[in-house]
Design a protein around this motif. Structure first.
Motif, PDB file in Angstrom:
ATOM      1  N   THR A  29       0.843  -1.195   0.000  1.00 35.23           N
ATOM      2  CA  THR A  29       0.000   0.000   0.000  1.00 35.23           C
ATOM      3  C   THR A  29       0.885   1.253   0.000  1.00 35.23           C
ATOM      4  O   THR A  29       2.040   1.202   0.401  1.00 35.23           O
ATOM      5  CB  THR A  29      -0.931   0.108   1.242  1.00 35.23           C
ATOM      6  OG1 THR A  29      -0.210   0.686   2.337  1.00 35.23           O
ATOM      7  CG2 THR A  29      -1.516  -1.226   1.655  1.00 35.23           C
ATOM      8  N   HIS A  30       0.278   2.337  -0.444  1.00 40.44           N
ATOM      9  CA  HIS A  30       0.909   3.659  -0.359  1.00 40.44           C
ATOM     10  C   HIS A  30       0.057   4.455   0.637  1.00 40.44           C
ATOM     11  O   HIS A  30      -0.555   5.470   0.303  1.00 40.44           O
ATOM     12  CB  HIS A  30       0.935   4.322  -1.735  1.00 40.44           C
ATOM     13  CG  HIS A  30       1.627   3.497  -2.802  1.00 40.44           C
ATOM     14  ND1 HIS A  30       2.878   3.799  -3.284  1.00 40.44           N
ATOM     15  CD2 HIS A  30       1.243   2.370  -3.464  1.00 40.44           C
ATOM     16  CE1 HIS A  30       3.236   2.901  -4.214  1.00 40.44           C
ATOM     17  NE2 HIS A  30       2.250   2.025  -4.334  1.00 40.44           N
ATOM     18  N   LEU A  31       0.005   3.918   1.867  1.00 41.94           N
ATOM     19  CA  LEU A  31      -0.955   4.373   2.875  1.00 41.94           C
ATOM     20  C   LEU A  31      -0.889   5.869   3.188  1.00 41.94           C
ATOM     21  O   LEU A  31      -1.917   6.539   3.235  1.00 41.94           O
ATOM     22  CB  LEU A  31      -0.714   3.566   4.169  1.00 41.94           C
ATOM     23  CG  LEU A  31      -1.509   4.012   5.387  1.00 41.94           C
ATOM     24  CD1 LEU A  31      -2.968   3.603   5.237  1.00 41.94           C
ATOM     25  CD2 LEU A  31      -0.941   3.411   6.676  1.00 41.94           C
ATOM     26  N   THR A  38      -5.770  -2.428  -9.141  1.00 40.78           N
ATOM     27  CA  THR A  38      -5.173  -1.410 -10.013  1.00 40.78           C
ATOM     28  C   THR A  38      -5.587  -1.650 -11.464  1.00 40.78           C
ATOM     29  O   THR A  38      -5.940  -0.709 -12.182  1.00 40.78           O
ATOM     30  CB  THR A  38      -3.633  -1.450  -9.850  1.00 40.78           C
ATOM     31  OG1 THR A  38      -3.338  -1.295  -8.470  1.00 40.78           O
ATOM     32  CG2 THR A  38      -2.963  -0.361 -10.643  1.00 40.78           C
ATOM     33  N   SER A  39      -5.569  -2.904 -11.894  1.00 43.26           N
ATOM     34  CA  SER A  39      -6.035  -3.224 -13.259  1.00 43.26           C
ATOM     35  C   SER A  39      -7.495  -2.822 -13.411  1.00 43.26           C
ATOM     36  O   SER A  39      -7.899  -2.250 -14.430  1.00 43.26           O
ATOM     37  CB  SER A  39      -5.921  -4.727 -13.521  1.00 43.26           C
ATOM     38  OG  SER A  39      -4.601  -5.149 -13.347  1.00 43.26           O
ATOM     39  N   PHE A  40      -8.269  -3.110 -12.401  1.00 40.15           N
ATOM     40  CA  PHE A  40      -9.699  -2.796 -12.420  1.00 40.15           C
ATOM     41  C   PHE A  40      -9.900  -1.288 -12.561  1.00 40.15           C
ATOM     42  O   PHE A  40     -10.641  -0.823 -13.422  1.00 40.15           O
ATOM     43  CB  PHE A  40     -10.336  -3.312 -11.123  1.00 40.15           C
ATOM     44  CG  PHE A  40     -11.781  -2.947 -10.953  1.00 40.15           C
ATOM     45  CD1 PHE A  40     -12.773  -3.686 -11.575  1.00 40.15           C
ATOM     46  CD2 PHE A  40     -12.150  -1.867 -10.161  1.00 40.15           C
ATOM     47  CE1 PHE A  40     -14.111  -3.346 -11.426  1.00 40.15           C
ATOM     48  CE2 PHE A  40     -13.482  -1.519 -10.003  1.00 40.15           C
ATOM     49  CZ  PHE A  40     -14.466  -2.263 -10.637  1.00 40.15           C
ATOM     50  N   TYR A  41      -9.196  -0.517 -11.737  1.00 41.93           N
ATOM     51  CA  TYR A  41      -9.417   0.927 -11.719  1.00 41.93           C
ATOM     52  C   TYR A  41      -8.884   1.599 -12.985  1.00 41.93           C
ATOM     53  O   TYR A  41      -9.523   2.493 -13.538  1.00 41.93           O
ATOM     54  CB  TYR A  41      -8.765   1.548 -10.475  1.00 41.93           C
ATOM     55  CG  TYR A  41      -8.970   3.043 -10.417  1.00 41.93           C
ATOM     56  CD1 TYR A  41     -10.207   3.573 -10.020  1.00 41.93           C
ATOM     57  CD2 TYR A  41      -7.964   3.921 -10.789  1.00 41.93           C
ATOM     58  CE1 TYR A  41     -10.415   4.935  -9.988  1.00 41.93           C
ATOM     59  CE2 TYR A  41      -8.164   5.299 -10.761  1.00 41.93           C
ATOM     60  CZ  TYR A  41      -9.399   5.794 -10.361  1.00 41.93           C
ATOM     61  OH  TYR A  41      -9.609   7.154 -10.348  1.00 41.93           O
ATOM     62  N   ASN A  65      -3.644   3.534  -3.095  1.00 41.84           N
ATOM     63  CA  ASN A  65      -2.942   4.808  -3.357  1.00 41.84           C
ATOM     64  C   ASN A  65      -3.933   5.744  -4.029  1.00 41.84           C
ATOM     65  O   ASN A  65      -4.966   5.302  -4.530  1.00 41.84           O
ATOM     66  CB  ASN A  65      -1.694   4.559  -4.221  1.00 41.84           C
ATOM     67  CG  ASN A  65      -2.038   4.255  -5.667  1.00 41.84           C
ATOM     68  OD1 ASN A  65      -2.430   5.131  -6.435  1.00 41.84           O
ATOM     69  ND2 ASN A  65      -1.908   2.991  -6.059  1.00 41.84           N
ATOM     70  N   PRO A  66      -3.629   7.064  -4.066  1.00 41.71           N
ATOM     71  CA  PRO A  66      -4.637   8.006  -4.572  1.00 41.71           C
ATOM     72  C   PRO A  66      -4.744   8.059  -6.095  1.00 41.71           C
ATOM     73  O   PRO A  66      -5.643   8.718  -6.617  1.00 41.71           O
ATOM     74  CB  PRO A  66      -4.140   9.356  -4.041  1.00 41.71           C
ATOM     75  CG  PRO A  66      -2.667   9.170  -3.892  1.00 41.71           C
ATOM     76  CD  PRO A  66      -2.462   7.741  -3.496  1.00 41.71           C
ATOM     77  N   THR A 121      -8.671   2.568  -3.258  1.00 43.73           N
ATOM     78  CA  THR A 121      -9.544   1.857  -2.331  1.00 43.73           C
ATOM     79  C   THR A 121      -8.715   1.126  -1.283  1.00 43.73           C
ATOM     80  O   THR A 121      -7.663   0.570  -1.588  1.00 43.73           O
ATOM     81  CB  THR A 121     -10.480   0.846  -3.030  1.00 43.73           C
ATOM     82  OG1 THR A 121     -11.325   0.245  -2.025  1.00 43.73           O
ATOM     83  CG2 THR A 121      -9.714  -0.268  -3.732  1.00 43.73           C
ATOM     84  N   GLU A 122      -9.229   1.126  -0.061  1.00 43.45           N
ATOM     85  CA  GLU A 122      -8.597   0.396   1.046  1.00 43.45           C
ATOM     86  C   GLU A 122      -9.165  -1.006   1.174  1.00 43.45           C
ATOM     87  O   GLU A 122      -8.776  -1.755   2.065  1.00 43.45           O
ATOM     88  CB  GLU A 122      -8.853   1.125   2.381  1.00 43.45           C
ATOM     89  CG  GLU A 122      -8.194   2.480   2.551  1.00 43.45           C
ATOM     90  CD  GLU A 122      -9.074   3.629   2.091  1.00 43.45           C
ATOM     91  OE1 GLU A 122     -10.042   3.401   1.312  1.00 43.45           O
ATOM     92  OE2 GLU A 122      -8.804   4.773   2.514  1.00 43.45           O
ATOM     93  N   ASN A 123     -10.100  -1.359   0.296  1.00 41.59           N
ATOM     94  CA  ASN A 123     -10.918  -2.548   0.522  1.00 41.59           C
ATOM     95  C   ASN A 123     -10.277  -3.829  -0.023  1.00 41.59           C
ATOM     96  O   ASN A 123     -10.515  -4.221  -1.169  1.00 41.59           O
ATOM     97  CB  ASN A 123     -12.291  -2.294  -0.126  1.00 41.59           C
ATOM     98  CG  ASN A 123     -13.314  -3.331   0.278  1.00 41.59           C
ATOM     99  OD1 ASN A 123     -12.960  -4.423   0.715  1.00 41.59           O
ATOM    100  ND2 ASN A 123     -14.578  -3.002   0.104  1.00 41.59           N
TER     101      ASN A 123
END
Ligand code: NIG
Ligand code: FE
Length: 421
Positions: free
Chosen positions: A80-82, A296-299, A324-325, A330-332
């Motif tokens: 994550t890039h929290l 990431t692929s989804f978004y 990441n933004p 998503t954090e999910n």
């Protein structure tokens, strides 16, 4: 021995129970204990099974009825890039219209946008934003999170991000593992002098190490960002200093990053949306984990990494959000697991291994985390579903009800229990 807590009346306990890394089709081999119980002492699993547990009950033992829910090891989000400032919904239209991610970056948006916001944010702003993200992660069953820096691209702000993560680790129930990612993009001030920035990152590694701010180092190996040679230079020095090393590779263009990752002994190589067959073979003979990020692929509306092929060919796979933004806001993790199963054609058992024991392995914690076995840290979740398939089948829904970390209940019926740490 007497337990502190016994969780009983569990419909089924599902857990990987092999030695990590778990490769290929072995990822399907999950132990299932029907009508089980778990006994916990001092934050560690004392006993797990489906026999009698009365001998573990003393006058101070708490017992808790799981009401026929299923139990899984708590999930591990290992990429994550929290910690970052701001958000990038302004780019949403461009992403949807298919403007390439690297074009947005080249034009000074993308990562640079977040860098500006992270530089200008106060410590507390970054802390409060990331704390809320951790709360969301906890609600989807996550107990361990890897958090990268990389939105400073200058030492002061990189340290600010890592210090925020350190404070979060002390105050939020989720356990954090920090990664220094100064090589996330080439800062605007060095646009024409990439080598100078690489030298700066290399000298900053020593400061990060001396101050114990990160246990790993990561790099974005991509066309127009850092080349394979740049990656070799930075990661070789990182390894020499005793960091774990990892790479963002084969995300948009295939440059040979995966091969470098295996040769250098990276603990994980992440993304792999455009990995070639030769590198899949190479990964399968290594102990480098393929950390796939299907959210990431989804978004970004990109191809999914060939997770099915990798597992069929003997690769050890983990799965993370990449929260990441820019490329995966998503954090999910639970949703990402559902996407992973459906879009990469992975079985629920394979996904479970990917987000537990294999993720623990590349973070270096598989001796203590990632499965429900005697002696392991008691990081477990109760899920309101009749079986493991149902968790994936009824998608888009968060079925997690309760979470324990180190034997402490931190989520109760989807409500966060505060002040346990
Ligand atoms: O893993 N690809 C590089 N880094 C992130 C995205 C960072 C951003 O866009 O802010 C990733 O996808
Ligand atoms: Fe990433």
């Amino acid at each position: 021995m007497i337990a502190d807590l016994i969780i009983h009346h569990i419909k089924s306990i599902y857990t990987p129970n092999q030695k990590a890394p778990i490769k290929g089709l072995n990822m399907r081999n999950i132990q299932v204990i029907e009508n089980g119980y778990v006994a916990i002492k001092d934050g560690v699993i004392l006993s797990v099974g489906n026999g009698l547990y009365e001998h573990l009950i003393g006058s101070n033992t708490k017992t808790l009825d799981a009401e026929n829910k299923i139990m899984l090891p708590a999930f591990i989000d290992s990429h994550t890039h929290l910690v970052h400032g701001g958000s990038r919904e302004d780019e949403y239209g461009e992403i949807i219209q298919g403007i390439p991610y690297l074009d947005i970056l080249k034009a000074g948006g993308g990562i640079h946008h977040t860098v500006n916001h992270t530089i200008s944010a106060t410590f507390d702003e970054l802390y409060n934003k990331a704390y809320q993200s951790l709360d969301l992660m906890l609600k989807s069953g996550v107990s361990v999170v890897e958090a990268k820096s990389g939105y400073g691209l200058e030492l002061k702000t990189e340290i600010k991000q890592l210090e925020v993560a350190k404070k979060l680790n002390a105050h939020h129930p989720i356990e954090l593992y920090s990664t220094y990612m100064g090589a996330h993009a080439i800062p605007k001030r060095y646009e024409q002098h990439k080598d100078r920035y690489i030298n700066e990152v290399i000298s900053d590694l020593t400061i990060i190490k001396e101050n114990d701010l990160a246990s790993a180092v990561d790099i974005f190996c991509e066309a127009h960002v850092f080349s394979v040679e740049d990656s070799r230079k930075i990661l070789t020095q990182a390894k020499k200093l005793g960091f774990k090393i990892k790479m963002h590779a084969d995300e948009i263009q295939s440059l040979g990053g995966t091969s470098l990752a295996v040769n250098l002994g990276c603990s994980s190589v992440d993304h792999l949306m455009v990995i070639n067959d030769e590198d899949i073979k190479k990964l399968s003979t290594s102990s480098t984990i393929a950390n796939l990020l299907p959210g990431t692929s989804f978004y970004l509306n990109k191809a999914f990494a060939p997770g099915r092929k990798m597992i069929d060919q003997g690769v050890a796979v983990s799965i993370s959000t990449d929260y990441n933004p820019g490329s995966c806001p998503t954090e999910n993790l639970l949703l990402v697991m559902q996407i992973a199963a459906n879009k990469m054609k992975l079985l629920p058992e394979e996904v479970l291994t990917a987000v537990t024991l294999n993720a623990a392995y590349h973070l270096g914690i598989s001796e203590t985390h990632g499965s429900i076995e005697v002696g392991k840290q008691a990081n477990v979740i109760l899920v309101n579903a009749p079986n493991l398939n149902y968790v994936f089948y009824h998608y888009g829904i968060n079925h997690v009800s309760d979470v324990w970390i180190k034997g402490q209940q931190v989520l109760k019926n989807q409500e966060i229990v505060r002040n346990v740490r």
